[in-house]
Scaffold this motif. Structure first.
Motif, short mmCIF file in Angstrom:
data_model
loop_
_atom_site.label_atom_id
_atom_site.label_comp_id
_atom_site.label_asym_id
_atom_site.label_seq_id
_atom_site.Cartn_x
_atom_site.Cartn_y
_atom_site.Cartn_z
N GLY A 278 31.76 -6.42 -15.52
CA GLY A 278 30.86 -7.56 -15.45
C GLY A 278 31.24 -8.54 -14.37
N ASP A 279 31.04 -9.80 -14.65
CA ASP A 279 31.29 -10.88 -13.70
C ASP A 279 32.70 -11.42 -13.90
N TYR A 280 33.64 -10.99 -13.05
CA TYR A 280 35.03 -11.36 -13.25
C TYR A 280 35.35 -12.80 -12.84
N SER A 281 34.38 -13.51 -12.30
CA SER A 281 34.60 -14.92 -12.01
C SER A 281 34.47 -15.77 -13.27
N ARG A 282 34.02 -15.16 -14.35
CA ARG A 282 33.85 -15.86 -15.63
C ARG A 282 34.93 -15.42 -16.61
N GLU B 49 41.89 -13.17 -23.24
CA GLU B 49 41.80 -13.98 -24.47
C GLU B 49 40.37 -14.03 -24.99
N HIS B 50 39.43 -14.29 -24.10
CA HIS B 50 38.03 -14.42 -24.52
C HIS B 50 37.45 -13.08 -24.96
N PHE B 51 37.79 -12.00 -24.24
CA PHE B 51 37.26 -10.69 -24.61
C PHE B 51 37.85 -10.22 -25.94
N SER B 52 39.14 -10.48 -26.15
CA SER B 52 39.76 -10.13 -27.43
C SER B 52 39.06 -10.86 -28.58
N GLU B 53 38.83 -12.13 -28.39
CA GLU B 53 38.16 -12.93 -29.43
C GLU B 53 36.75 -12.39 -29.69
N TYR B 54 36.04 -12.06 -28.63
CA TYR B 54 34.68 -11.53 -28.77
C TYR B 54 34.69 -10.23 -29.57
N LEU B 55 35.52 -9.27 -29.17
CA LEU B 55 35.56 -7.98 -29.84
C LEU B 55 35.97 -8.11 -31.30
N HIS B 56 36.96 -8.96 -31.56
CA HIS B 56 37.44 -9.12 -32.93
C HIS B 56 36.38 -9.77 -33.82
N SER B 57 35.71 -10.77 -33.29
CA SER B 57 34.71 -11.49 -34.10
C SER B 57 33.46 -10.66 -34.33
N VAL B 58 33.05 -9.88 -33.32
CA VAL B 58 31.82 -9.09 -33.45
C VAL B 58 32.03 -7.84 -34.29
N TYR B 59 33.17 -7.16 -34.13
CA TYR B 59 33.37 -5.87 -34.78
C TYR B 59 34.37 -5.90 -35.92
N ASN B 60 35.02 -7.04 -36.14
CA ASN B 60 35.92 -7.21 -37.28
C ASN B 60 37.00 -6.13 -37.35
N LYS B 61 37.58 -5.85 -36.20
CA LYS B 61 38.64 -4.86 -36.10
C LYS B 61 39.79 -5.44 -35.28
N TRP C 13 29.15 -8.19 -22.04
CA TRP C 13 29.84 -7.58 -23.17
C TRP C 13 28.88 -7.10 -24.25
N LYS C 14 27.72 -7.72 -24.34
CA LYS C 14 26.73 -7.32 -25.35
C LYS C 14 26.08 -5.97 -25.01
N LYS C 15 26.18 -5.56 -23.76
CA LYS C 15 25.45 -4.38 -23.32
C LYS C 15 25.87 -3.09 -24.02
N PHE C 16 27.15 -3.01 -24.44
CA PHE C 16 27.62 -1.75 -25.04
C PHE C 16 27.47 -1.73 -26.56
N ASP C 17 26.96 -2.79 -27.14
CA ASP C 17 26.86 -2.85 -28.60
C ASP C 17 26.05 -1.69 -29.19
N PRO C 18 24.90 -1.30 -28.63
CA PRO C 18 24.14 -0.20 -29.24
C PRO C 18 24.91 1.10 -29.33
N SER C 19 25.89 1.29 -28.47
CA SER C 19 26.61 2.57 -28.41
C SER C 19 27.65 2.74 -29.49
N GLY D 71 24.04 1.69 -23.56
CA GLY D 71 22.87 1.33 -24.35
C GLY D 71 22.31 2.46 -25.19
N TRP D 72 23.02 3.58 -25.25
CA TRP D 72 22.55 4.78 -25.95
C TRP D 72 23.06 4.80 -27.39
N THR D 73 22.16 4.70 -28.33
CA THR D 73 22.56 4.67 -29.74
C THR D 73 23.16 6.01 -30.19
#
Length: 313
Positions: free
Chosen positions: A158-162, A210-222, A169-175, A128-130
Motif C-alpha cells: 500500500g501507501d508506505y508514507s502512511r 504498530e498500526h498494522f498489528s493493531e488493525y489485524l488483531h482488532s479485525v480478526y481477533n487473533k 489493508w481492507k482489500k484482502f478481507d474477502p480472501s 478480493g477472491w472469496t
C-alpha cells in the motif's frame, strides 16, 4: 489459547546462506551462540516450490535447532509471485500434493512447529477472491496436527508514507474472513530497501508495524506475528537506518504487545550475495550480519528485542 501474546517468538532465518551460496555449513545455532544472541528462540526455514526434505534434514533440525531450545518456523511459499486466481485453479492439485509431502516431513520433526502459510498471497486479484477461504481451510486440513501452530500471512502492500493504511489493508478481507477463525494466528510481512522505498518510509516502519498489528488483531481477533522483517542495508546510510528501525522497535515492545503482536522474525541472519528478487540489488543485503559473518550496526538493538511472555499456545 490466549487471545493476546507478548514477544513469545523472536526469530531469524538462518539456512539461506548455505542453501543459496553453497558455502561451508555452519549451524545457525553456533552463530547465535558465538554472538550472544540469547534472545533468539525461533529459527525460520523457507519451503519454496522446489523444496525437498534434504534442504533441512529432520535429524539436523531436531538436534541443532530443537534440542538447543529454538522453535522451528516453516514458511510455505509454493505459489510465490506467480499467484493469481487462475494460477491457483490450474495448479492447486500440485500444491496439495506438495503440502502432503510437507506433512510427511513434519511428522519426523520433534515437538511444536509453526507454519506460516502462503506469505504475500494477497495480490493479482487473490486479495478480493472469496474462494481463497476454502483453499486456506483445505490447506490447514492437510497440514494440521496437535503439534502444529499455523497461520496465513498477508503482505503489507500500500501507501508506505502512511503509518495507518486501512484503505489498502481492507482489500484482502474477502480472501480470509471466513477461514481465519480456524487458524491459530495471523501473520504479516514487512520488506523495505532503498532500491524501492524512500528513506523516510523505511524510518517510519516501526509505527506502521504498530498500526498494522493493531488493525489485524482488532479485525480478526487473533494473535499477530511479524513473520519476516527485511531491511536491506544496500545504499547510503542504509545500515544506520536498519539499526534505527530495530532500536525503535526495541523501545516499543510493550506497546507492540498491547496491539496483539506476539513475535518478530528477521528475514535473514546473514547477507545472501546471490539472492534475487523484487528489491534487485537490495536483496543481497537483508542480513543482520555481512556475508563474511561480521555484524552490522543493527546487532546491538536487535539484541534488545527481548521475550516478554504473556500466555502460550
Amino acid at each position: 489459547m490466549s487471545s493476546l501474546y507478548g514477544f513469545d517468538w523472536i526469530g531469524t532465518g538462518g539456512f539461506e546462506y548455505q542453501k543459496i551460496t553453497k558455502g561451508p555449513y555452519i549451524p545457525i545455532t553456533d552463530i547465535l551462540e558465538e554472538n550472544n544472541l540469547t534472545n533468539v528462540n525461533a529459527i525460520s526455514m523457507w519451503l519454496t516450490r522446489k523444496w525437498s526434505a534434504d534442504w533441512y534434514p529432520a535429524e539436523e533440525v531436531n538436534h541443532s535447532i530443537i534440542e538447543s531450545g529454538h522453535l522451528p518456523i516453516f514458511i510455505i511459499y509454493w505459489f510465490a509471485d506467480e499467484i493469481s486466481v487462475e494460477y491457483i485453479h490450474k495448479h492447486k492439485g500440485e500444491y496439495f500434493t506438495y503440502l502432503r509431502r510437507i506433512r510427511e516431513y513434519l511428522d519426523t520433526v520433534d515437538g511444536k512447529k509453526v507454519i506460516v502459510l502462503n506469505p504475500e498471497y494477497n495480490e493479482h486479484g487473490v486479495e478480493g477472491w472469496t474462494g481463497y477461504n476454502q483453499l486456506l481451510l483445505e490447506s490447514k486440513k492437510i497440514l494440521d496436527k496437535g503439534d502444529i501452530i499455523i497461520g496465513p500471512c498477508v503482505g503489507d502492500f500500500g501507501d508506505y508514507s502512511r503509518n495507518s493504511d486501512v484503505k489498502n489493508w481492507k482489500k484482502f478481507d474477502p480472501s480470509l474472513n471466513k477461514a481465519i477463525a480456524s487458524f491459530d494466528f495471523i501473520a504479516f510481512q514487512e520488506m523495505r530497501s532503498l532500491t524501492k522505498n524512500k528513506p523516510s518510509d523505511i524510518a517510519s516502519l516501526p509505527q506502521r508495524i504498530e498500526h498494522f498489528s493493531e488493525y489485524l488483531h482488532s479485525v480478526y481477533n487473533k494473535p499477530v506475528f511479524l513473520a519476516y522483517l527485511a531491511l536491506s542495508t544496500w545504499g547510503k546510510d542504509a545500515e544506520l537506518i536498519q539499526a534505527e528501525v530495530l532500536q525503535k522497535l526495541s523501545t516499543r515492545q510493550l506497546v507492540l504487545q498491547s496491539k496483539g503482536l506476539m513475535g518478530i522474525n528477521f528475514f535473514h541472519l546473514l547477507d545472501v550475495p546471490n539472492h534475487v528478487g523484487y528489491f534487485e540489488e537490495g536483496e543481497k543485503y537483508f542480513g543482520l550480519f555481512h556475508s563474511n559473518f561480521l555484524p552490522k550496526e543493527s546487532i546491538a538493538p536487535f539484541k534488545r528485542l527481548q521475550l516478554i511472555p504473556k500466555g502460550k499456545f
